[in-house]
Design a protein around this motif. Structure first.
Motif, PDB file in Angstrom:
ATOM      1  N   LEU A 126       0.806  -1.218   0.000  1.00  0.00           N
ATOM      2  CA  LEU A 126       0.000   0.000   0.000  1.00  0.00           C
ATOM      3  C   LEU A 126       0.834   1.260   0.000  1.00  0.00           C
ATOM      4  CD1 LEU A 126      -2.885  -0.558   2.569  1.00  0.00           C
ATOM      5  CD2 LEU A 126      -3.124  -0.111   0.138  1.00  0.00           C
ATOM      6  N   THR A 127       1.916   1.255   0.760  1.00  0.00           N
ATOM      7  CA  THR A 127       2.674   2.496   0.942  1.00  0.00           C
ATOM      8  C   THR A 127       4.149   2.202   1.156  1.00  0.00           C
ATOM      9  OG1 THR A 127       2.959   4.455   2.311  1.00  0.00           O
ATOM     10  CG2 THR A 127       2.139   2.496   3.436  1.00  0.00           C
ATOM     11  N   ARG A 128       4.955   3.156   0.703  1.00  0.00           N
ATOM     12  CA  ARG A 128       6.390   3.043   0.957  1.00  0.00           C
ATOM     13  C   ARG A 128       6.803   3.957   2.107  1.00  0.00           C
ATOM     14  NH1 ARG A 128       8.698   5.454  -3.125  1.00  0.00           N
ATOM     15  NH2 ARG A 128       6.705   6.169  -3.946  1.00  0.00           N
ATOM     16  N   ALA A 129       5.819   4.640   2.705  1.00  0.00           N
ATOM     17  CA  ALA A 129       6.138   5.553   3.805  1.00  0.00           C
ATOM     18  C   ALA A 129       6.804   4.796   4.948  1.00  0.00           C
ATOM     19  CB  ALA A 129       4.881   6.244   4.289  1.00  0.00           C
ATOM     20  N   GLY A 186       5.006   7.148  10.486  1.00  0.00           N
ATOM     21  CA  GLY A 186       3.637   7.657  10.554  1.00  0.00           C
ATOM     22  C   GLY A 186       2.581   6.679  10.092  1.00  0.00           C
ATOM     23  N   VAL A 187       2.915   5.378  10.069  1.00  0.00           N
ATOM     24  CA  VAL A 187       1.952   4.368   9.615  1.00  0.00           C
ATOM     25  C   VAL A 187       1.735   3.347  10.729  1.00  0.00           C
ATOM     26  CG1 VAL A 187       1.549   2.534   7.916  1.00  0.00           C
ATOM     27  CG2 VAL A 187       2.640   4.662   7.207  1.00  0.00           C
ATOM     28  N   VAL A 215      -4.567  -0.357   7.463  1.00  0.00           N
ATOM     29  CA  VAL A 215      -3.301   0.368   7.465  1.00  0.00           C
ATOM     30  C   VAL A 215      -3.638   1.852   7.493  1.00  0.00           C
ATOM     31  CG1 VAL A 215      -1.105   0.715   6.287  1.00  0.00           C
ATOM     32  CG2 VAL A 215      -2.311  -1.474   6.074  1.00  0.00           C
ATOM     33  N   THR A 235      -2.566   6.050   8.411  1.00  0.00           N
ATOM     34  CA  THR A 235      -1.484   7.025   8.473  1.00  0.00           C
ATOM     35  C   THR A 235      -2.025   8.353   8.966  1.00  0.00           C
ATOM     36  OG1 THR A 235       0.377   7.977   7.241  1.00  0.00           O
ATOM     37  CG2 THR A 235      -1.743   7.910   6.114  1.00  0.00           C
ATOM     38  N   MET A 294      -6.052  10.264  11.982  1.00  0.00           N
ATOM     39  CA  MET A 294      -5.597   8.958  11.491  1.00  0.00           C
ATOM     40  C   MET A 294      -6.623   8.435  10.489  1.00  0.00           C
ATOM     41  SD  MET A 294      -2.793   8.626  13.087  1.00  0.00           S
ATOM     42  CE  MET A 294      -2.417   7.014  12.395  1.00  0.00           C
ATOM     43  N   ARG A 295      -6.158   8.140   9.271  1.00  0.00           N
ATOM     44  CA  ARG A 295      -7.061   7.620   8.247  1.00  0.00           C
ATOM     45  C   ARG A 295      -6.393   6.482   7.481  1.00  0.00           C
ATOM     46  NH1 ARG A 295      -9.973   9.910  10.853  1.00  0.00           N
ATOM     47  NH2 ARG A 295     -11.494  11.548  10.434  1.00  0.00           N
ATOM     48  N   ASP A 310       2.227   9.339  -0.538  1.00  0.00           N
ATOM     49  CA  ASP A 310       3.450   9.205   0.254  1.00  0.00           C
ATOM     50  C   ASP A 310       3.912  10.491   0.939  1.00  0.00           C
ATOM     51  OD1 ASP A 310       3.578   6.532  -0.107  1.00  0.00           O
ATOM     52  OD2 ASP A 310       5.053   6.583  -1.726  1.00  0.00           O
ATOM     53  N   TRP A 364       2.853  14.246   8.260  1.00  0.00           N
ATOM     54  CA  TRP A 364       3.838  13.737   9.217  1.00  0.00           C
ATOM     55  C   TRP A 364       5.230  14.265   8.875  1.00  0.00           C
ATOM     56  CZ3 TRP A 364       5.202  11.679  13.562  1.00  0.00           C
ATOM     57  CH2 TRP A 364       6.276  10.791  13.677  1.00  0.00           C
ATOM     58  N   ALA A 419       1.508   4.612  15.234  1.00  0.00           N
ATOM     59  CA  ALA A 419       1.985   5.272  14.012  1.00  0.00           C
ATOM     60  C   ALA A 419       2.950   6.409  14.325  1.00  0.00           C
ATOM     61  CB  ALA A 419       0.805   5.806  13.208  1.00  0.00           C
ATOM     62  N   LEU A 420       2.657   7.173  15.353  1.00  0.00           N
ATOM     63  CA  LEU A 420       3.403   8.409  15.578  1.00  0.00           C
ATOM     64  C   LEU A 420       4.358   8.330  16.766  1.00  0.00           C
ATOM     65  CD1 LEU A 420       0.534  10.953  14.837  1.00  0.00           C
ATOM     66  CD2 LEU A 420       2.195   9.962  13.280  1.00  0.00           C
TER      67      LEU A 420
END
Lengths: 66, 278
Positions: A25-28, A31-32, A59, A61, B69-70, B77, B81, B114-115
């Protein structure tokens, strides 16, 4: 194998882990967060946590808000 | 948390030398033992672009900023944050969009993961139309999150009794609304905010409903410890200029509170000596 990722049905390879699903889904890097069937899976155990048929993976973010 | 009758005595210590405008070093905002030089907490929702948001956050001088948060959408990307990290601003994940305590607890846990922070702006709203806090679910969620070790900053109604209950279950601050989220209606019930300030032993942060700078200043003059706002800046015609205005308003309002305003009189009170007519 079918799982639900962020509310959508998806086919993933047998033996996939939470880490695989997240990276799809993401390369971040930061913050995930991910949850498996509503339980938070810590980032350090993503690659050691397999997903099974019909599991729900979410998932999330940080986005603009509040 | 400053009492009305003795504004110079705060739990934060002396505000500075007489006649000196208090700054963030002499008069920090302290939440759960953590010190902030800025008393303006910002949200990030509603900005026209990430670049404008970044400039506005910098202009506001904020050190603590909320994010939501979603679910991740593929390809998204570049994130808020990164903006916060680049600017050294601490993230405050919220539980916006949650209608039950169970939802809010789950979202808070995801925000923490996440944070990497156990701070949470707890929002549990009753319905989409008003976005007013649901007091029963809010208190339930607050208690559960405090038990799990979170530092809980609840968005609450301007209800002194609920504020007291939230403090009693261990919240690190109470954040009463000035008016509904995004309404820009300003402080609808200053009397209730004063009651909350009088009784609170944790910081009182006005959260939601501020529309312009004078209202942010008024919140500080009423004795609130900080102001949290988003739309007032991000949806202003010039968000960066409004961010600066809010920074100045919060600083001015705080200074006025500490300085102690003159009593209101019904009649004139000459400021020049009486005329000396021959």
């Amino acid at each position: 194998m079918e799982v639900t990722v962020n509310g959508e049905r998806r086919t993933v390879a047998p033996g996939s882990t939470v880490g695989d699903v997240v990276r799809d889904l993401t390369r971040a890097e930061g913050g995930v967060a991910a949850s498996l069937n509503d339980e938070v899976v810590p980032r350090t155990t993503w690659d050691a946590t397999p997903v099974a048929e019909n599991d729900r993976v979410d998932v999330l973010t940080a986005v603009q808000g509040g | 948390m400053t009492s009305t009758h003795d504004p110079m005595t705060t739990a934060h210590g002396a505000p500075g030398a007489p006649g000196t405008a208090p700054d963030g070093h002499a008069d920090p905002l302290v939440i759960a033992g953590r010190r902030f030089g800025s008393r303006l907490i910002t949200g990030t929702g509603g900005a026209p672009s990430m670049q404008v948001l970044e400039e506005a956050l910098a202009a506001s001088g904020t050190e603590l900023t909320t994010v939501a948060m979603r679910r991740v959408t593929p390809g998204s990307d570049g994130s808020v944050w990164d903006v916060l990290n680049r600017n050294g601003i601490a993230p405050l994940p919220n539980t916006a969009g949650c209608f039950t305590a169970a939802d809010a607890v789950r979202t808070a846990r995801l925000g923490r993961e996440a944070l990497g922070t156990d701070w949470v702006k707890l929002e549990v709203v009753a319905d989409e139309r008003t976005l007013l806090p649901d007091p029963v679910e809010l208190l339930d969620a607050a208690e559960r999150l405090v038990d799990e070790g979170f530092t809980v900053l609840p968005y609450t109604n301007d209800d002194p009794v609920l504020a007291r209950r939230l403090e009693r279950v261990g919240c690190a601050a109470v954040m009463p609304l000035a008016a509904p989220i995004g309404s820009g209606l300003g402080i609808r019930n200053p009397h209730n905010l004063e009651l909350i300030v009088e009784q609170a032993d944790v910081p009182v942060i006005v959260d939601a409903g501020i529309g312009t700078a004078s209202e942010a200043a008024q919140a500080m003059e009423l004795g609130c410890d900080a102001v949290l706002l988003a739309s007032a800046v991000t949806r202003a015609q010039d968000p960066v200029l409004m961010a600066r205005a809010m920074r100045d308003a919060v600083t001015a309002g705080r200074a006025a509170r500490l300085a102690g305003r003159i009593p209101v009189r019904r009649h004139a009170h000459a400021s020049s000596p009486p005329a000396d007519h021959p």
